[in-house]
Design a protein around this motif. Structure first.
Motif, PDB file in Angstrom:
ATOM      1  N   ASP A  21      12.743  76.646  40.318  1.00 13.33           N
ATOM      2  CA  ASP A  21      11.294  76.519  40.508  1.00 13.33           C
ATOM      3  C   ASP A  21      10.999  75.392  41.488  1.00 13.33           C
ATOM      4  O   ASP A  21      10.075  75.490  42.302  1.00 13.33           O
ATOM      5  N   VAL A  22      11.794  74.318  41.395  1.00 12.86           N
ATOM      6  CA  VAL A  22      11.642  73.197  42.321  1.00 12.86           C
ATOM      7  C   VAL A  22      12.996  72.544  42.529  1.00 12.86           C
ATOM      8  O   VAL A  22      13.782  72.401  41.600  1.00 12.86           O
ATOM      9  N   THR A  23      13.271  72.210  43.773  1.00 13.16           N
ATOM     10  CA  THR A  23      14.458  71.429  44.117  1.00 13.16           C
ATOM     11  C   THR A  23      14.007  70.041  44.548  1.00 13.16           C
ATOM     12  O   THR A  23      13.049  69.898  45.321  1.00 13.16           O
ATOM     13  N   ILE A  24      14.709  69.023  44.046  1.00 10.46           N
ATOM     14  CA  ILE A  24      14.443  67.635  44.432  1.00 10.46           C
ATOM     15  C   ILE A  24      15.710  67.093  45.077  1.00 10.46           C
ATOM     16  O   ILE A  24      16.789  67.146  44.479  1.00 10.46           O
ATOM     17  N   VAL A  25      15.581  66.611  46.307  1.00 12.92           N
ATOM     18  CA  VAL A  25      16.723  66.043  47.011  1.00 12.92           C
ATOM     19  C   VAL A  25      16.342  64.681  47.582  1.00 12.92           C
ATOM     20  O   VAL A  25      15.165  64.343  47.717  1.00 12.92           O
ATOM     21  N   GLN A  26      17.371  63.928  47.914  1.00  9.78           N
ATOM     22  CA  GLN A  26      17.201  62.613  48.532  1.00  9.78           C
ATOM     23  C   GLN A  26      17.666  62.711  49.984  1.00  9.78           C
ATOM     24  O   GLN A  26      18.559  63.497  50.312  1.00  9.78           O
ATOM     25  N   ALA A  27      17.064  61.916  50.848  1.00  5.94           N
ATOM     26  CA  ALA A  27      17.485  61.839  52.246  1.00  5.94           C
ATOM     27  C   ALA A  27      17.245  60.413  52.731  1.00  5.94           C
ATOM     28  O   ALA A  27      16.577  59.620  52.055  1.00  5.94           O
ATOM     29  N   GLN A  28      17.804  60.102  53.906  1.00  5.55           N
ATOM     30  CA  GLN A  28      17.586  58.755  54.421  1.00  5.55           C
ATOM     31  C   GLN A  28      16.157  58.543  54.922  1.00  5.55           C
ATOM     32  O   GLN A  28      15.531  57.536  54.613  1.00  5.55           O
ATOM     33  N   ARG A  29      15.651  59.498  55.696  1.00  2.00           N
ATOM     34  CA  ARG A  29      14.320  59.292  56.259  1.00  2.00           C
ATOM     35  C   ARG A  29      13.660  60.633  56.532  1.00  2.00           C
ATOM     36  O   ARG A  29      14.312  61.673  56.600  1.00  2.00           O
ATOM     37  N   ALA A  30      12.344  60.592  56.693  1.00  3.29           N
ATOM     38  CA  ALA A  30      11.574  61.790  57.042  1.00  3.29           C
ATOM     39  C   ALA A  30      10.304  61.344  57.737  1.00  3.29           C
ATOM     40  O   ALA A  30       9.886  60.186  57.629  1.00  3.29           O
ATOM     41  N   ASP A  31       9.686  62.273  58.445  1.00  5.03           N
ATOM     42  CA  ASP A  31       8.337  62.006  58.935  1.00  5.03           C
ATOM     43  C   ASP A  31       7.342  62.422  57.858  1.00  5.03           C
ATOM     44  O   ASP A  31       7.720  62.928  56.799  1.00  5.03           O
ATOM     45  N   ARG A  32       6.071  62.217  58.126  1.00  8.07           N
ATOM     46  CA  ARG A  32       5.055  62.466  57.093  1.00  8.07           C
ATOM     47  C   ARG A  32       4.854  63.951  56.810  1.00  8.07           C
ATOM     48  O   ARG A  32       4.222  64.327  55.826  1.00  8.07           O
ATOM     49  N   PHE A  33       5.403  64.809  57.673  1.00 11.08           N
ATOM     50  CA  PHE A  33       5.277  66.253  57.468  1.00 11.08           C
ATOM     51  C   PHE A  33       6.404  66.809  56.591  1.00 11.08           C
ATOM     52  O   PHE A  33       6.317  67.929  56.116  1.00 11.08           O
ATOM     53  N   GLY A  34       7.479  66.021  56.414  1.00 14.64           N
ATOM     54  CA  GLY A  34       8.590  66.462  55.578  1.00 14.64           C
ATOM     55  C   GLY A  34       9.855  66.814  56.305  1.00 14.64           C
ATOM     56  O   GLY A  34      10.817  67.284  55.688  1.00 14.64           O
ATOM     57  N   ASN A  35       9.904  66.619  57.626  1.00 12.96           N
ATOM     58  CA  ASN A  35      11.156  66.814  58.358  1.00 12.96           C
ATOM     59  C   ASN A  35      12.131  65.723  57.939  1.00 12.96           C
ATOM     60  O   ASN A  35      11.958  64.554  58.286  1.00 12.96           O
ATOM     61  N   ALA A  36      13.162  66.097  57.171  1.00 13.27           N
ATOM     62  CA  ALA A  36      14.033  65.112  56.528  1.00 13.27           C
ATOM     63  C   ALA A  36      15.380  65.041  57.234  1.00 13.27           C
ATOM     64  O   ALA A  36      16.001  66.074  57.517  1.00 13.27           O
ATOM     65  N   GLN A  37      15.815  63.819  57.480  1.00 11.20           N
ATOM     66  CA  GLN A  37      17.062  63.596  58.203  1.00 11.20           C
ATOM     67  C   GLN A  37      18.116  62.973  57.295  1.00 11.20           C
ATOM     68  O   GLN A  37      17.830  62.058  56.515  1.00 11.20           O
ATOM     69  N   ILE A  38      19.348  63.481  57.416  1.00  7.25           N
ATOM     70  CA  ILE A  38      20.475  63.053  56.595  1.00  7.25           C
ATOM     71  C   ILE A  38      21.670  62.778  57.482  1.00  7.25           C
ATOM     72  O   ILE A  38      21.926  63.531  58.434  1.00  7.25           O
ATOM     73  N   ALA A  55      14.746  77.352  46.543  1.00  7.41           N
ATOM     74  CA  ALA A  55      13.714  77.037  45.556  1.00  7.41           C
ATOM     75  C   ALA A  55      12.337  77.562  45.949  1.00  7.41           C
ATOM     76  O   ALA A  55      12.064  77.853  47.120  1.00  7.41           O
ATOM     77  N   GLN A  56      11.463  77.639  44.947  1.00  6.71           N
ATOM     78  CA  GLN A  56      10.069  77.994  45.203  1.00  6.71           C
ATOM     79  C   GLN A  56       9.313  76.832  45.835  1.00  6.71           C
ATOM     80  O   GLN A  56       8.444  77.022  46.680  1.00  6.71           O
ATOM     81  N   ARG A  57       9.665  75.594  45.403  1.00  6.79           N
ATOM     82  CA  ARG A  57       9.018  74.390  45.936  1.00  6.79           C
ATOM     83  C   ARG A  57      10.078  73.315  46.121  1.00  6.79           C
ATOM     84  O   ARG A  57      11.141  73.377  45.490  1.00  6.79           O
ATOM     85  N   ALA A  58       9.783  72.319  46.951  1.00  6.48           N
ATOM     86  CA  ALA A  58      10.777  71.279  47.216  1.00  6.48           C
ATOM     87  C   ALA A  58      10.112  69.917  47.382  1.00  6.48           C
ATOM     88  O   ALA A  58       9.073  69.789  48.036  1.00  6.48           O
ATOM     89  N   ILE A  59      10.745  68.924  46.775  1.00  7.71           N
ATOM     90  CA  ILE A  59      10.352  67.518  46.923  1.00  7.71           C
ATOM     91  C   ILE A  59      11.503  66.802  47.609  1.00  7.71           C
ATOM     92  O   ILE A  59      12.660  66.907  47.169  1.00  7.71           O
ATOM     93  N   VAL A  60      11.203  66.094  48.677  1.00  9.59           N
ATOM     94  CA  VAL A  60      12.206  65.281  49.362  1.00  9.59           C
ATOM     95  C   VAL A  60      11.851  63.813  49.161  1.00  9.59           C
ATOM     96  O   VAL A  60      10.733  63.389  49.482  1.00  9.59           O
ATOM     97  N   VAL A  61      12.799  63.049  48.613  1.00 13.57           N
ATOM     98  CA  VAL A  61      12.624  61.609  48.392  1.00 13.57           C
ATOM     99  C   VAL A  61      13.420  60.885  49.466  1.00 13.57           C
ATOM    100  O   VAL A  61      14.592  61.205  49.700  1.00 13.57           O
ATOM    101  N   VAL A  62      12.796  59.919  50.140  1.00 14.52           N
ATOM    102  CA  VAL A  62      13.467  59.241  51.248  1.00 14.52           C
ATOM    103  C   VAL A  62      13.385  57.729  51.113  1.00 14.52           C
ATOM    104  O   VAL A  62      12.498  57.190  50.443  1.00 14.52           O
ATOM    105  N   GLU A  63      14.322  57.062  51.771  1.00 13.33           N
ATOM    106  CA  GLU A  63      14.294  55.607  51.817  1.00 13.33           C
ATOM    107  C   GLU A  63      13.120  55.107  52.648  1.00 13.33           C
ATOM    108  O   GLU A  63      12.549  54.058  52.352  1.00 13.33           O
TER     109      GLU A  63
END
Length: 320
Positions: free
Chosen positions: A175-192, A206-214
């Motif tokens: 239903d939702v995936t939560i991942v961590q990354a080093q950085r992202a812009d405010r739109f959610g483009n996440a870089q690892i 997943a149906q929805r995704a949360i990206v947590v960044v430093e």
């Protein structure tokens, strides 16, 4: 916005997806949901797990390739009904006390796969396939404890002309995936960078995704190094800036693994009463991850500082 009459196409505005951790979990993690928490060795979304406990989510199915300390904490927080995983343990430091107690007592349903089996489930989920074939279960006893690992007949003849039987695993669509990354812009483009794991596939499944960044960085930073964008904005529903959010795991280039914490966790989780007290003090007793880190102390955090090892820039080239 550019005037269309001037001969240029108007620029479509993109949504700002930044949220606090509290907002993101409240919006996207509901009781009874299937939640994937992915990140391999580093980039483990511990702070997100803590917020799930703070908000009292329950009856969850947790999918995590390497069920480790944050999984043990979620189980101890009475959040988890079912666990889908491969490796289970407190890496290099011991056991996961609560996970073991609940599996042995029958309170926790455990669906076991190999690492590759979990990867194939995410790949099938991301590609919306009915199953994914793999050879690595031949000779293994894992299919005997997991009825969802099945065999099908290949539609193509084997090299000897016979009909080949091959193992398959079902898709995993959280239903939702939560991942961590080093950085992202405010739109959610996440870089690892460093170990990338299965984060992108778990997000697409997943149906929805949360990206947590430093850190959330300027758009120009992401555009200057596009090959590091492992997860593009269109697959992301919320981006959360949470420095130190992987602790006690490490984040490549930001901070080191807290080996002392992992060693201590085996003793904490081995004692049910001590484990409950730890959760009450360090998770439920803190307002958010910022307060958790403040409680940990700057002196302890300074010991985890990462030294510098810069990558050389590359020339992407441009039209003169």
């Amino acid at each position: 916005m550019t005037d269309p009459a001037a001969g240029s196409k108007p620029q479509r505005s993109r949504p700002d997806k930044t949220m606090s951790m509290r907002e993101a979990i409240a919006a996207h993690v509901t009781d009874g949901a299937t939640v994937a928490l992915e990140g391999f060795t580093h980039l483990i979304p511990t702070a997100a797990g803590h917020e799930i406990i703070r908000q009292g989510r329950s009856d969850l199915t947790i999918a995590r390739m390497t069920a480790d300390v944050v999984t043990d904490q979620l189980i101890a927080g009475d959040c988890v009904r079912r666990l889908i995983s491969s490796f289970v343990g407190n890496s290099t430091a011991g056991s996961l006390g609560e996970l073991r107690r609940r599996i042995e007592s029958g309170e926790l349903r455990f669906e076991e796969y190999s690492h590759h089996g979990m990867i194939c489930r995410y790949l099938a989920g991301a590609q919306r396939l009915p199953f994914y074939p793999l050879r690595s279960y031949a000779g293994s006893d894992i299919p005997s404890v997991n009825p969802d690992i099945r065999k099908v007949t290949s539609p193509y003849p084997a090299s000897d002309g016979g009909a080949e039987q091959i193992y398959v695993v079902p898709p995993l669509n959280p239903d939702v995936t939560i991942v961590q990354a080093q950085r992202a812009d405010r739109f959610g483009n996440a870089q690892i960078w460093g170990l990338t794991g299965i984060q992108a596939e778990a997000v697409y499944a997943a149906q929805r995704a949360i990206v947590v960044v430093e850190e959330i960085v300027a758009d120009e930073v992401v555009r200057s190094d596009p090959n590091r964008t492992a997860i593009p904005a269109h697959a992301v529903d919320a981006v959360v800036e949470c420095p130190g959010g992987a602790h006690p795991a490490f984040v490549q280039g930001y901070y080191d693994r807290d080996g002392e914490f992992y060693r201590e966790w085996s003793r904490i989780s081995g004692d049910p009463e001590r484990l409950r007290d730890w959760l009450d003090e360090w998770v439920r007793g803190t307002e958010d991850h910022h307060e958790y880190l403040a409680k940990l102390g700057t002196q302890h955090w300074d010991l985890l500082a990462a030294g510098e090892a810069w990558s050389e820039p590359v020339n992407y080239g441009r039209r003169l």
